[in-house]
Design a protein around this motif. Sequence first.
Motif, PDB file in Angstrom:
ATOM      1  N   ALA A 255       0.833  -1.198   0.000  1.00 28.57           N
ATOM      2  CA  ALA A 255       0.000   0.000   0.000  1.00 28.57           C
ATOM      3  C   ALA A 255       0.866   1.245   0.000  1.00 28.57           C
ATOM      4  O   ALA A 255       2.024   1.220   0.421  1.00 28.57           O
ATOM      5  CB  ALA A 255      -0.927   0.001   1.218  1.00 28.57           C
ATOM      6  N   ALA A 256       0.289   2.347  -0.470  1.00 28.20           N
ATOM      7  CA  ALA A 256       1.007   3.624  -0.491  1.00 28.20           C
ATOM      8  C   ALA A 256       0.010   4.750  -0.262  1.00 28.20           C
ATOM      9  O   ALA A 256      -1.168   4.635  -0.595  1.00 28.20           O
ATOM     10  CB  ALA A 256       1.726   3.814  -1.821  1.00 28.20           C
ATOM     11  N   GLY A 257       0.509   5.840   0.346  1.00 30.82           N
ATOM     12  CA  GLY A 257      -0.347   6.986   0.584  1.00 30.82           C
ATOM     13  C   GLY A 257      -0.612   7.215   2.052  1.00 30.82           C
ATOM     14  O   GLY A 257       0.238   6.937   2.902  1.00 30.82           O
ATOM     15  N   LEU A 258      -1.812   7.705   2.362  1.00 28.45           N
ATOM     16  CA  LEU A 258      -2.136   8.141   3.717  1.00 28.45           C
ATOM     17  C   LEU A 258      -1.927   7.054   4.756  1.00 28.45           C
ATOM     18  O   LEU A 258      -1.339   7.285   5.811  1.00 28.45           O
ATOM     19  CB  LEU A 258      -3.586   8.632   3.765  1.00 28.45           C
ATOM     20  CG  LEU A 258      -4.096   9.095   5.139  1.00 28.45           C
ATOM     21  CD1 LEU A 258      -3.318  10.311   5.624  1.00 28.45           C
ATOM     22  CD2 LEU A 258      -5.587   9.392   5.081  1.00 28.45           C
ATOM     23  N   ASP A 259      -2.429   5.840   4.502  1.00 27.48           N
ATOM     24  CA  ASP A 259      -2.308   4.767   5.490  1.00 27.48           C
ATOM     25  C   ASP A 259      -0.854   4.400   5.744  1.00 27.48           C
ATOM     26  O   ASP A 259      -0.446   4.173   6.887  1.00 27.48           O
ATOM     27  CB  ASP A 259      -3.108   3.536   5.057  1.00 27.48           C
ATOM     28  CG  ASP A 259      -2.851   3.143   3.614  1.00 27.48           C
ATOM     29  OD1 ASP A 259      -2.160   3.891   2.900  1.00 27.48           O
ATOM     30  OD2 ASP A 259      -3.365   2.095   3.183  1.00 27.48           O
TER      31      ASP A 259
ATOM     32  N   GLN B 115       1.671   6.453   5.344  1.00 31.61           N
ATOM     33  CA  GLN B 115       2.258   7.587   6.053  1.00 31.61           C
ATOM     34  C   GLN B 115       1.947   7.516   7.547  1.00 31.61           C
ATOM     35  O   GLN B 115       2.798   7.832   8.387  1.00 31.61           O
ATOM     36  CB  GLN B 115       1.715   8.898   5.479  1.00 31.61           C
ATOM     37  CG  GLN B 115       2.201   9.197   4.079  1.00 31.61           C
ATOM     38  CD  GLN B 115       1.398  10.282   3.387  1.00 31.61           C
ATOM     39  OE1 GLN B 115       1.242  10.287   2.177  1.00 31.61           O
ATOM     40  NE2 GLN B 115       0.852  11.202   4.172  1.00 31.61           N
TER      41      GLN B 115
ATOM     42  N   MET C 274      -4.863   7.294  -1.212  1.00 29.69           N
ATOM     43  CA  MET C 274      -4.008   6.136  -0.987  1.00 29.69           C
ATOM     44  C   MET C 274      -4.398   5.039  -1.968  1.00 29.69           C
ATOM     45  O   MET C 274      -5.397   5.141  -2.688  1.00 29.69           O
ATOM     46  CB  MET C 274      -4.133   5.628   0.460  1.00 29.69           C
ATOM     47  CG  MET C 274      -5.523   5.255   0.881  1.00 29.69           C
ATOM     48  SD  MET C 274      -5.588   4.968   2.673  1.00 29.69           S
ATOM     49  CE  MET C 274      -7.274   4.383   2.864  1.00 29.69           C
ATOM     50  N   CYS C 275      -3.602   3.994  -1.989  1.00 32.67           N
ATOM     51  CA  CYS C 275      -3.888   2.859  -2.862  1.00 32.67           C
ATOM     52  C   CYS C 275      -3.386   1.573  -2.212  1.00 32.67           C
ATOM     53  O   CYS C 275      -2.537   1.610  -1.316  1.00 32.67           O
ATOM     54  CB  CYS C 275      -3.250   3.042  -4.231  1.00 32.67           C
ATOM     55  SG  CYS C 275      -1.442   2.932  -4.204  1.00 32.67           S
TER      56      CYS C 275
END
Length: 329
Positions: free
Chosen positions: A143-147, A149, A200-201
């Motif tokens: 996963a990438a993005g807000l979660d 981070q 996110m993704c």
Amino acid sequence: MRTLFLLNPTAGKADCTRALPRQIDAAAARAGLAMGEYTIRITAHAGHARELANVAARQARQAGEQLRIYTAGGDGTFNEALTGVYGFENAAVGCLPYGSGNDFLRTFGTKAEFLDLDAQLAGGPVAIDLMQTSLGLSATICAAGLDAQVAYGIPKFRRIPLCGGEAAYALSIVEQLCGHIGRRVEYTIDGETLTVDCLMCAVCNGRTYGGGFRAAPEAQPDDGWLDVYIIRKVSRLTIAKLLGMYKNGGHFRNGQLVRAAEPYFIYRRAKQVSLRAVDGRGPIVATADGECVPKEQITVQVQPLAGRILLPKPAFERFAAQRSEQSAT
């Protein structure tokens, strides 16, 4: 047949090495394993489970034997052992969930089933797909993005006195929500290029990550495909609604996005995915099996049936029955 138990004393809230060795001895005796037929090792540092698993797999292959490895820890310990035996057809890895997340097992069964040592020793191996990612090998979700981070920010809050796991998690969420939300990201998904302002993704082989978020509620870990979910950038007020839907797996049903999710989610099935931030704000934080790293570009490629895992008896029987039904249809 050789059996190796790898115990991580730093995983989770309690040291599993205090009581688990005696429980393993008792379960092994009930299963008819003599003392010399299994080994218990305690990991001493990050990466140690990978090293021990690799050595054991090499020794077993030289002896012409099959190897079972059970990791007592979290998803990170399991991933280390799985990476250590990657490419060894004589080895399979199972998990005893003593970590904080334990997301891998949720695709296959319950925590109680995986904690049952008798069921573990009576179970068996199955082949599943793996993901080769920029962060290494993964059996579950990248996963990438807000979660990611949020996960990346947790360790610095844990250094604050009396700031435990849940408090550190909450503070990291607050920090991210108070900052710049969303990234402009370019995706290449099996040759299709998309540029999306996204929150996110998740690129999924398994169904769950982040301590129970059901990102891919219908993912099949042995179908040779990745399930890709992209969440578009939204307002702070909308984030709570989306995350609630996302956590419960309510965004996807019967092979498609539900109507309420369609304005906010993009869904694809793919063999290979790459993504990179194109907003000039530097690397994007990614996570896979507990590992969080800022990356300029993230690539994920499915490795069909490249992993052999051990499932406890109830989960093993369900998995075999499901595959039999699919073959019949």
